[in-house]
Design a protein around this motif. Structure first.
Motif, short mmCIF file in Angstrom:
data_model
loop_
_atom_site.label_atom_id
_atom_site.label_comp_id
_atom_site.label_asym_id
_atom_site.label_seq_id
_atom_site.Cartn_x
_atom_site.Cartn_y
_atom_site.Cartn_z
N ILE A 20 0.82 -1.21 0.00
CA ILE A 20 0.00 0.00 0.00
C ILE A 20 0.86 1.26 0.00
N PHE A 21 2.00 1.24 0.70
CA PHE A 21 2.85 2.43 0.72
C PHE A 21 3.44 2.71 -0.66
N SER A 22 3.79 1.67 -1.37
CA SER A 22 4.29 1.85 -2.73
C SER A 22 3.22 2.45 -3.63
N TRP A 23 1.99 1.97 -3.50
CA TRP A 23 0.91 2.51 -4.31
C TRP A 23 0.65 3.97 -3.98
N ILE A 24 0.71 4.32 -2.71
CA ILE A 24 0.49 5.71 -2.30
C ILE A 24 1.58 6.61 -2.87
N PHE A 25 2.85 6.18 -2.79
CA PHE A 25 3.95 6.99 -3.32
C PHE A 25 3.86 7.11 -4.84
N MET A 26 3.44 6.06 -5.51
CA MET A 26 3.28 6.13 -6.96
C MET A 26 2.16 7.10 -7.33
N LEU A 27 1.08 7.11 -6.57
CA LEU A 27 -0.03 8.03 -6.81
C LEU A 27 0.41 9.48 -6.60
N ILE A 28 1.16 9.73 -5.52
CA ILE A 28 1.67 11.08 -5.27
C ILE A 28 2.58 11.53 -6.40
N GLY A 29 3.47 10.65 -6.85
CA GLY A 29 4.36 10.98 -7.95
C GLY A 29 3.61 11.26 -9.24
N PHE A 30 2.57 10.49 -9.52
CA PHE A 30 1.79 10.70 -10.73
C PHE A 30 1.05 12.03 -10.68
N VAL A 31 0.47 12.35 -9.54
CA VAL A 31 -0.24 13.63 -9.39
C VAL A 31 0.74 14.80 -9.54
N ALA A 32 1.93 14.69 -8.96
CA ALA A 32 2.94 15.74 -9.09
C ALA A 32 3.38 15.89 -10.54
N PHE A 33 3.54 14.78 -11.26
CA PHE A 33 3.92 14.83 -12.67
C PHE A 33 2.86 15.52 -13.51
N VAL A 34 1.60 15.20 -13.28
CA VAL A 34 0.50 15.82 -14.04
C VAL A 34 0.44 17.31 -13.73
N TYR A 35 0.61 17.68 -12.47
CA TYR A 35 0.60 19.10 -12.10
C TYR A 35 1.74 19.84 -12.77
N TRP A 36 2.93 19.24 -12.77
CA TRP A 36 4.10 19.88 -13.39
C TRP A 36 3.90 20.06 -14.89
N MET A 37 3.37 19.07 -15.56
CA MET A 37 3.12 19.18 -17.00
C MET A 37 2.07 20.24 -17.29
N LYS A 38 1.06 20.34 -16.43
CA LYS A 38 0.03 21.37 -16.61
C LYS A 38 0.64 22.76 -16.46
N GLN A 39 1.53 22.94 -15.49
CA GLN A 39 2.18 24.24 -15.31
C GLN A 39 3.07 24.56 -16.50
N LEU A 40 3.81 23.58 -17.02
CA LEU A 40 4.65 23.82 -18.20
C LEU A 40 3.81 24.21 -19.41
N LYS A 41 2.67 23.57 -19.58
CA LYS A 41 1.79 23.91 -20.70
C LYS A 41 1.24 25.32 -20.54
N THR A 42 0.92 25.73 -19.32
CA THR A 42 0.42 27.08 -19.09
C THR A 42 1.46 28.12 -19.49
N TYR A 43 2.72 27.90 -19.07
CA TYR A 43 3.78 28.84 -19.43
C TYR A 43 4.05 28.82 -20.94
N ASN A 44 3.96 27.66 -21.54
CA ASN A 44 4.18 27.55 -22.98
C ASN A 44 3.07 28.26 -23.76
N ASP A 45 1.83 28.13 -23.31
CA ASP A 45 0.70 28.77 -23.99
C ASP A 45 0.76 30.29 -23.87
N ASN A 46 1.32 30.82 -22.78
CA ASN A 46 1.42 32.27 -22.58
C ASN A 46 2.66 32.87 -23.26
N ASN A 47 3.48 32.04 -23.87
CA ASN A 47 4.72 32.48 -24.52
C ASN A 47 5.61 33.29 -23.58
N GLU A 48 5.74 32.82 -22.34
CA GLU A 48 6.56 33.52 -21.36
C GLU A 48 8.03 33.13 -21.42
N GLU A 49 8.33 32.06 -22.12
CA GLU A 49 9.72 31.61 -22.18
C GLU A 49 10.43 32.26 -23.35
#
Length: 75
Positions: A36-65
Motif C-alpha cells: 500500500i505504501f508503494s501505491w500511495i507513493f506512486m499516486l503522489i508521484g503521478f499527481v505531481a507529474f501531471v501538475y508539473w506538466m500542466k504548469q509547463l503547458k500554461t507557461y508555454n501557452d502564454n509564450n513567457e519563455e
C-alpha cells in the motif's frame, strides 16, 4: 554509550517498524495491501507529474519563455 545505541535499536525495531512487520505478514494473503505504501507513493508521484506538466503547458501557452537563439550569453 552502548546502552544508548541499544535504546535506539529497540525504539526502531520494536515500535517504529511494527506496522511494516504487520504488512510483511499480510503479504502472503494480499499482495496489493502489503504494498500500500508503494501505491500511495506512486499516486503522489503521478499527481505531481501531471501538475508539473500542466504548469509547463500554461507557461508555454502564454509564450513567457524566451526561445530566441541568443537567450543565453554563451550561445
Amino acid at each position: 554509550m552502548k546502552d544508548f545505541f541499544y535504546a535506539i535499536q529497540d525504539l526502531f525495531v520494536d515500535y517504529l517498524f511494527a506496522p511494516f512487520d504487520a504488512l510483511r505478514a499480510l503479504e502472503l494473503e494480499n499482495w496489493f495491501a502489503a504494498n500500500i505504501f508503494s501505491w500511495i507513493f506512486m499516486l503522489i508521484g503521478f499527481v505531481a507529474f501531471v501538475y508539473w506538466m500542466k504548469q509547463l503547458k500554461t507557461y508555454n501557452d502564454n509564450n513567457e519563455e524566451d526561445k530566441s537563439i541568443s537567450s543565453h550569453s554563451f550561445l
